[in-house]
Design a protein around this motif. Sequence first.
Motif, mmCIF file in Angstrom:
data_model
loop_
_atom_site.group_PDB
_atom_site.id
_atom_site.type_symbol
_atom_site.label_atom_id
_atom_site.label_comp_id
_atom_site.label_asym_id
_atom_site.label_seq_id
_atom_site.Cartn_x
_atom_site.Cartn_y
_atom_site.Cartn_z
ATOM 1 N N GLU A 62 6.471 16.767 -2.395
ATOM 2 C CA GLU A 62 6.921 15.384 -2.249
ATOM 3 C C GLU A 62 8.419 15.323 -1.975
ATOM 4 O O GLU A 62 9.232 15.813 -2.755
ATOM 5 N N ASN A 63 8.773 14.705 -0.855
ATOM 6 C CA ASN A 63 10.170 14.474 -0.492
ATOM 7 C C ASN A 63 10.294 13.048 0.018
ATOM 8 O O ASN A 63 9.714 12.710 1.057
ATOM 9 N N GLN A 64 11.049 12.232 -0.722
ATOM 10 C CA GLN A 64 11.163 10.819 -0.379
ATOM 11 C C GLN A 64 12.602 10.351 -0.526
ATOM 12 O O GLN A 64 13.300 10.734 -1.456
ATOM 13 N N GLU A 65 13.006 9.504 0.419
ATOM 14 C CA GLU A 65 14.378 8.976 0.412
ATOM 15 C C GLU A 65 14.496 7.717 -0.426
ATOM 16 O O GLU A 65 13.572 6.903 -0.500
ATOM 17 N N SER A 66 15.657 7.555 -1.008
ATOM 18 C CA SER A 66 16.021 6.291 -1.630
ATOM 19 C C SER A 66 16.242 5.241 -0.536
ATOM 20 O O SER A 66 16.753 5.555 0.537
ATOM 21 N N LEU A 115 15.396 4.220 -11.468
ATOM 22 C CA LEU A 115 14.665 5.481 -11.379
ATOM 23 C C LEU A 115 13.599 5.459 -10.287
ATOM 24 O O LEU A 115 13.403 6.450 -9.575
ATOM 25 N N HIS A 116 12.910 4.322 -10.113
ATOM 26 C CA HIS A 116 11.835 4.274 -9.122
ATOM 27 C C HIS A 116 12.378 4.279 -7.695
ATOM 28 O O HIS A 116 11.607 4.421 -6.746
ATOM 29 N N TYR A 117 13.706 4.157 -7.543
ATOM 30 C CA TYR A 117 14.315 4.258 -6.216
ATOM 31 C C TYR A 117 15.108 5.553 -6.041
ATOM 32 O O TYR A 117 15.751 5.757 -5.010
ATOM 33 N N PHE A 118 15.108 6.416 -7.044
ATOM 34 C CA PHE A 118 15.840 7.676 -6.957
ATOM 35 C C PHE A 118 15.110 8.607 -5.975
ATOM 36 O O PHE A 118 13.888 8.767 -6.053
ATOM 37 N N TYR A 119 15.860 9.204 -5.060
ATOM 38 C CA TYR A 119 15.212 10.062 -4.067
ATOM 39 C C TYR A 119 14.549 11.272 -4.727
ATOM 40 O O TYR A 119 14.922 11.685 -5.833
ATOM 41 N N ARG A 120 13.574 11.844 -4.066
ATOM 42 C CA ARG A 120 12.831 12.985 -4.592
ATOM 43 C C ARG A 120 12.907 14.141 -3.598
ATOM 44 O O ARG A 120 12.578 13.975 -2.428
ATOM 45 N N ARG A 121 13.371 15.294 -4.099
ATOM 46 C CA ARG A 121 13.487 16.482 -3.263
ATOM 47 C C ARG A 121 12.832 17.642 -3.982
ATOM 48 O O ARG A 121 13.240 18.013 -5.086
ATOM 49 N N ASN A 122 11.815 18.196 -3.377
ATOM 50 C CA ASN A 122 11.084 19.309 -3.968
ATOM 51 C C ASN A 122 10.852 20.411 -2.945
ATOM 52 O O ASN A 122 10.663 20.130 -1.755
ATOM 53 N N HIS A 123 10.876 21.641 -3.412
ATOM 54 C CA HIS A 123 10.532 22.782 -2.567
ATOM 55 C C HIS A 123 9.074 23.173 -2.754
ATOM 56 O O HIS A 123 8.465 23.754 -1.852
ATOM 57 N N PHE A 124 8.519 22.867 -3.929
ATOM 58 C CA PHE A 124 7.168 23.269 -4.297
ATOM 59 C C PHE A 124 6.455 22.079 -4.944
ATOM 60 O O PHE A 124 7.077 21.051 -5.218
ATOM 61 N N LEU A 159 10.492 3.642 -1.416
ATOM 62 C CA LEU A 159 10.968 4.954 -1.004
ATOM 63 C C LEU A 159 10.462 5.250 0.407
ATOM 64 O O LEU A 159 9.407 4.758 0.822
ATOM 65 N N ILE A 160 11.234 6.040 1.142
ATOM 66 C CA ILE A 160 10.877 6.394 2.510
ATOM 67 C C ILE A 160 10.343 7.823 2.500
ATOM 68 O O ILE A 160 11.065 8.758 2.164
ATOM 69 N N THR A 161 9.084 7.988 2.841
ATOM 70 C CA THR A 161 8.417 9.281 2.713
ATOM 71 C C THR A 161 8.774 10.210 3.862
ATOM 72 O O THR A 161 8.662 9.852 5.032
ATOM 73 N N ARG A 162 9.183 11.429 3.508
ATOM 74 C CA ARG A 162 9.432 12.483 4.491
ATOM 75 C C ARG A 162 8.329 13.535 4.455
ATOM 76 O O ARG A 162 7.979 14.081 5.494
#
Length: 352
Positions: free
Chosen positions: A17-21, A33-42, A9-12
């Motif tokens: 935690e916000n990470q790109e696939s 699942l371990h490559y699914f991007y992660r987008r969080n506000h909190f 994952l590419i960390t933003r």
Amino acid sequence: MNKKVKPYLITRSLQPENQESPIHFIKNMETPLHYFYRRNHFPYPVLNQYNYWLQVAVGQSKKRYIHLSELLAMPATTLTVPLECAGNKRAKFSTKVYGEQWEDGAISQGEWTGVPLRNLLKDTELTMEAQEIVFEGADRGKKPGNEGLVPYKRSLPLEKALHPDTLVAYKYNNKPLTVKHGHPFRLIVPNWYAMASVKWLQKIEIIKHKFTGPFQTEDYMYYPNKNNNQEKVPVTTLNVNSTIQQPLNYSILNSGTHKVEGIAWTGQGKIKEVQVSFDNGQTWTKANLSSNGDSVYSWIHWSLVCEFNNKGEYTILSRAVDSSGRVQPHTPFWNRKGYGFNAVSTVHVKVE
């Protein structure tokens, strides 16, 4: 011994935690699942046994609770649906905008299993006065301009909320949702940007008025003017879009035959064709489209085998066309928060 090299994952950002696939290396219809991007506000919510109960409310007077075990006993629907962050490709705006500087990887796709929302609401009184349905997640935190801790809440119009494919999902790729992706259940709203697919769903409320929470009327709005809020409109349906996965941008290639390939998706109809250009858009060649089976919503893989016999620099463009007639534009619709980027995908390569 050579070990198989795998992408990451590419960390933003880390908090939240916000990470790109690693989208350029995803070849399957289902993103692992371990490559699914992660987008969080909190920060991630701290969950307990109460989070296995989903509250359904009509205003403040009528409430009922549905346990995860009840949900699992109901007839289930499984759909292949891509989720794309509304800020995907934000870094590509030429006039820069603030926010997470996503490149191409704030999108992932897989099989979601759950219960159609309308089935959960069939015993709920939906009067003629009902206007919207509000969804609240368990995540909350501080948000500038708002007092105290703000929960992540969004609404859907009745027509979209009651569509048979709007799901309260509890599985991804036939496995229970993980905490980082909404466990124990989350909303899945096909064809809309992923801000609508509320994670860690804990409350559903039917209201008789327009919902005006900060993630509804402040964020996730297209603001076309830099210095004022005039002409703002809400972010809803996915734009028609494509991404060139290979070759990578600014690659150096040997002369000869190479495959140009990628994915394309839309929130309106289906992808009808993908066109590729090697002369900055003067001429276009149709790419070959792979079958996406019976899926109504999934992205589609495309490819085109090309001969690069002359040394030099090339610009490769791709644009998708959907069945509703929408075409990726050459220039994106600029907006102050950087949502919905869907200009033609561009890759520069050098042939030696």
